[in-house]
Design a protein around this motif. Structure first.
Motif, PDB file in Angstrom:
ATOM      1  N   PRO A   1       1.228  -1.373   0.078  1.00  0.00           N
ATOM      2  CA  PRO A   1      -0.027  -0.226   0.123  1.00  0.00           C
ATOM      3  C   PRO A   1       0.811   1.366  -0.397  1.00  0.00           C
ATOM      4  O   PRO A   1       0.347   2.436  -1.121  1.00  0.00           O
ATOM      5  CB  PRO A   1      -1.131  -0.406   1.481  1.00  0.00           C
ATOM      6  CG  PRO A   1      -0.688  -1.822   1.682  1.00  0.00           C
ATOM      7  CD  PRO A   1       0.040  -2.178   0.549  1.00  0.00           C
ATOM      8  N   ILE A   2       2.075   1.116   0.480  1.00  0.00           N
ATOM      9  CA  ILE A   2       2.200   2.696   1.019  1.00  0.00           C
ATOM     10  C   ILE A   2       3.672   3.102  -0.911  1.00  0.00           C
ATOM     11  O   ILE A   2       3.064   4.001  -1.057  1.00  0.00           O
ATOM     12  CB  ILE A   2       4.395   2.158   1.771  1.00  0.00           C
ATOM     13  CG1 ILE A   2       3.062   2.451   3.375  1.00  0.00           C
ATOM     14  CG2 ILE A   2       4.996   3.489   1.971  1.00  0.00           C
ATOM     15  CD1 ILE A   2       4.324   2.159   4.362  1.00  0.00           C
ATOM     16  N   TYR A   3       3.818   2.130  -1.325  1.00  0.00           N
ATOM     17  CA  TYR A   3       4.688   2.193  -2.733  1.00  0.00           C
ATOM     18  C   TYR A   3       3.730   2.666  -3.603  1.00  0.00           C
ATOM     19  O   TYR A   3       3.070   2.919  -4.502  1.00  0.00           O
ATOM     20  CB  TYR A   3       5.096   1.168  -2.439  1.00  0.00           C
ATOM     21  CG  TYR A   3       6.591   0.694  -1.913  1.00  0.00           C
ATOM     22  CD1 TYR A   3       7.439   1.819  -2.189  1.00  0.00           C
ATOM     23  CD2 TYR A   3       6.493  -1.075  -1.417  1.00  0.00           C
ATOM     24  CE1 TYR A   3       8.401   1.143  -0.862  1.00  0.00           C
ATOM     25  CE2 TYR A   3       7.669  -1.505  -1.043  1.00  0.00           C
ATOM     26  CZ  TYR A   3       8.596  -0.465  -0.840  1.00  0.00           C
ATOM     27  OH  TYR A   3       9.703  -0.338   0.061  1.00  0.00           O
ATOM     28  N   ALA A   4       2.062   1.859  -3.475  1.00  0.00           N
ATOM     29  CA  ALA A   4       0.887   1.951  -4.472  1.00  0.00           C
ATOM     30  C   ALA A   4       0.626   4.020  -4.329  1.00  0.00           C
ATOM     31  O   ALA A   4       0.309   4.228  -5.720  1.00  0.00           O
ATOM     32  CB  ALA A   4       0.049   1.340  -3.763  1.00  0.00           C
ATOM     33  N   GLU A   5       0.633   4.141  -2.664  1.00  0.00           N
ATOM     34  CA  GLU A   5       0.394   5.403  -2.661  1.00  0.00           C
ATOM     35  C   GLU A   5       1.446   6.635  -3.110  1.00  0.00           C
ATOM     36  O   GLU A   5       0.766   7.692  -3.965  1.00  0.00           O
ATOM     37  CB  GLU A   5      -0.068   5.901  -1.468  1.00  0.00           C
ATOM     38  CG  GLU A   5      -1.723   5.395  -1.024  1.00  0.00           C
ATOM     39  CD  GLU A   5      -1.722   5.488   0.542  1.00  0.00           C
ATOM     40  OE1 GLU A   5      -1.289   6.316   1.078  1.00  0.00           O
ATOM     41  OE2 GLU A   5      -2.684   4.814   0.848  1.00  0.00           O
ATOM     42  N   ASN A   6       2.590   6.173  -2.762  1.00  0.00           N
ATOM     43  CA  ASN A   6       3.832   6.550  -3.411  1.00  0.00           C
ATOM     44  C   ASN A   6       4.167   7.585  -4.290  1.00  0.00           C
ATOM     45  O   ASN A   6       4.145   7.956  -5.122  1.00  0.00           O
ATOM     46  CB  ASN A   6       5.315   6.414  -2.459  1.00  0.00           C
ATOM     47  CG  ASN A   6       5.140   6.555  -0.796  1.00  0.00           C
ATOM     48  OD1 ASN A   6       3.738   7.625  -0.589  1.00  0.00           O
ATOM     49  ND2 ASN A   6       5.956   6.308  -0.207  1.00  0.00           N
ATOM     50  N   TYR A   7       4.056   6.201  -5.743  1.00  0.00           N
ATOM     51  CA  TYR A   7       3.901   6.571  -6.657  1.00  0.00           C
ATOM     52  C   TYR A   7       2.369   6.069  -7.943  1.00  0.00           C
ATOM     53  O   TYR A   7       2.802   6.144  -9.054  1.00  0.00           O
ATOM     54  CB  TYR A   7       5.177   5.034  -7.515  1.00  0.00           C
ATOM     55  CG  TYR A   7       6.028   5.072  -6.218  1.00  0.00           C
ATOM     56  CD1 TYR A   7       7.195   5.686  -7.115  1.00  0.00           C
ATOM     57  CD2 TYR A   7       6.929   4.337  -5.376  1.00  0.00           C
ATOM     58  CE1 TYR A   7       8.808   6.142  -6.200  1.00  0.00           C
ATOM     59  CE2 TYR A   7       7.734   3.496  -5.070  1.00  0.00           C
ATOM     60  CZ  TYR A   7       8.463   4.951  -5.241  1.00  0.00           C
ATOM     61  OH  TYR A   7       9.998   4.802  -5.004  1.00  0.00           O
ATOM     62  N   SER A   8       1.576   6.314  -7.074  1.00  0.00           N
ATOM     63  CA  SER A   8       0.451   6.757  -7.083  1.00  0.00           C
ATOM     64  C   SER A   8      -0.010   5.234  -8.544  1.00  0.00           C
ATOM     65  O   SER A   8      -0.078   4.736  -9.732  1.00  0.00           O
ATOM     66  CB  SER A   8       0.218   7.864  -8.313  1.00  0.00           C
ATOM     67  OG  SER A   8       0.596   7.982  -7.317  1.00  0.00           O
ATOM     68  N   GLU A   9      -0.044   4.241  -7.863  1.00  0.00           N
ATOM     69  CA  GLU A   9       0.313   2.835  -9.099  1.00  0.00           C
ATOM     70  C   GLU A   9      -1.253   2.309  -8.913  1.00  0.00           C
ATOM     71  O   GLU A   9      -2.253   2.663  -7.727  1.00  0.00           O
ATOM     72  CB  GLU A   9       0.840   1.681  -8.876  1.00  0.00           C
ATOM     73  CG  GLU A   9       2.281   1.724  -8.472  1.00  0.00           C
ATOM     74  CD  GLU A   9       3.682   1.198 -10.038  1.00  0.00           C
ATOM     75  OE1 GLU A   9       2.666   1.235 -10.815  1.00  0.00           O
ATOM     76  OE2 GLU A   9       4.470   1.972  -9.536  1.00  0.00           O
ATOM     77  N   VAL A  10      -1.727   2.544 -10.127  1.00  0.00           N
ATOM     78  CA  VAL A  10      -3.470   2.332 -10.943  1.00  0.00           C
ATOM     79  C   VAL A  10      -3.921   1.209  -9.997  1.00  0.00           C
ATOM     80  O   VAL A  10      -5.111   1.153  -9.396  1.00  0.00           O
ATOM     81  CB  VAL A  10      -3.958   2.852 -12.039  1.00  0.00           C
ATOM     82  CG1 VAL A  10      -3.180   4.375 -12.756  1.00  0.00           C
ATOM     83  CG2 VAL A  10      -3.046   1.264 -12.753  1.00  0.00           C
TER      84      VAL A  10
END
Length: 250
Positions: free
Chosen positions: A75-84
């Motif tokens: 989740p942190i990487y998803a939010e930090n890099y705006s992973e769709v």
């Protein structure tokens, strides 16, 4: 090797998954914090899904071992890099709460012998444990890397948290309890390169090693790892001899 997709929030759910999904979406995610402290909440989580302990079957000899690998997109990487695949489109916030039940169902229905998971923190493992019907309390592993063995329904799960990654994510090996017996586990640390949070010469990431035995006494070492060349050290070199050494000492 089977590569499983990361589910987006609008992924069409099969009918068999719909009731589980509807039942679980909307529950509050676990609070962030020290990964080791999250284990304390396990006994407070009701096992309100079906008991799968009686449904474990055994594979016949000669069929080999089925293995799948699954990057869960932390989740942190998803939010930090705006992973769709990992965020709610309107808010940009993590959609882990929506993805977790679908992922758990895919793992269970896939019915593979072994799964390798990457970018999975301890709190995500806690969620999947509940969804997969785990009941026994976790057991802490030995060594300097934070690790636990979890009961995850059909599977025994070995999880290690990367020593110093900012997201506190990690890697895991899931072994089907009806086909393979988990004998031992170990983490192999990878040293940082001195970039960002990867301090030079200090443990930064790790691989999870799991030693298992089949019904005919054959032993196999399974390794789940996540290479990050930009910050991690000589990761392939670290793993060149580790599995054989680990197996011989177990």
């Amino acid at each position: 090797m089977v590569q499983m997709p990361v589910l987006a929030p609008n992924y069409p759910l099969p009918v068999s998954m719909k009731s589980t999904y509807d039942h679980l979406v909307g529950r509050a995610p676990h609070e962030a914090g020290d990964p080791a402290a999250l284990v304390d909440v396990l006994e407070e989580i009701p096992n309100d899904l079906r008991d799968v302990s009686e449904d474990v079957d055994e594979v016949e000899g000669g069929e080999g071992i089925s293995v799948g690998t699954y990057n869960l997109l932390h989740p942190i990487y998803a939010e930090n890099y705006s992973e769709v695949e990992g965020v709610v489109q309107d808010s940009g916030c993590s959609n882990w709460l929506q993805r977790a039940p679908a992922i758990a169902t895919l793992l269970r229905d896939g019915n593979l012998d072994v799964y390798f998971l990457q970018e999975v923190g301890l709190k995500e493992i806690v969620d999947l444990r509940r969804l997969l019907g785990g009941q026994s309390p976790p057991k802490k592993t030995e060594g300097t890397v934070v690790g636990y063995v979890f009961d995850m329904g059909f599977y025994d799960c070995v999880h290690f948290t990367h020593p110093s990654r900012a997201a506190n994510d990690g890697v895991a090996v899931l072994v089907h309890r009806g086909r393979l017996k988990l004998l031992n586990q170990q983490a192999v640390p990878f040293l940082g390169k001195g970039v960002g949070d990867a301090l030079s010469g200090e443990p930064y990431m790790c691989a999870a090693l799991a030693l298992a035995e089949d019904a005919w006494g054959q032993r196999v070492v399974f390794v789940s790892t996540h290479f990050y060349e930009q910050k991690g050290g000589e990761t392939p070199g670290c793993l060149a001899h580790a599995p054989r050494t680990f197996a011989s000492r177990s």
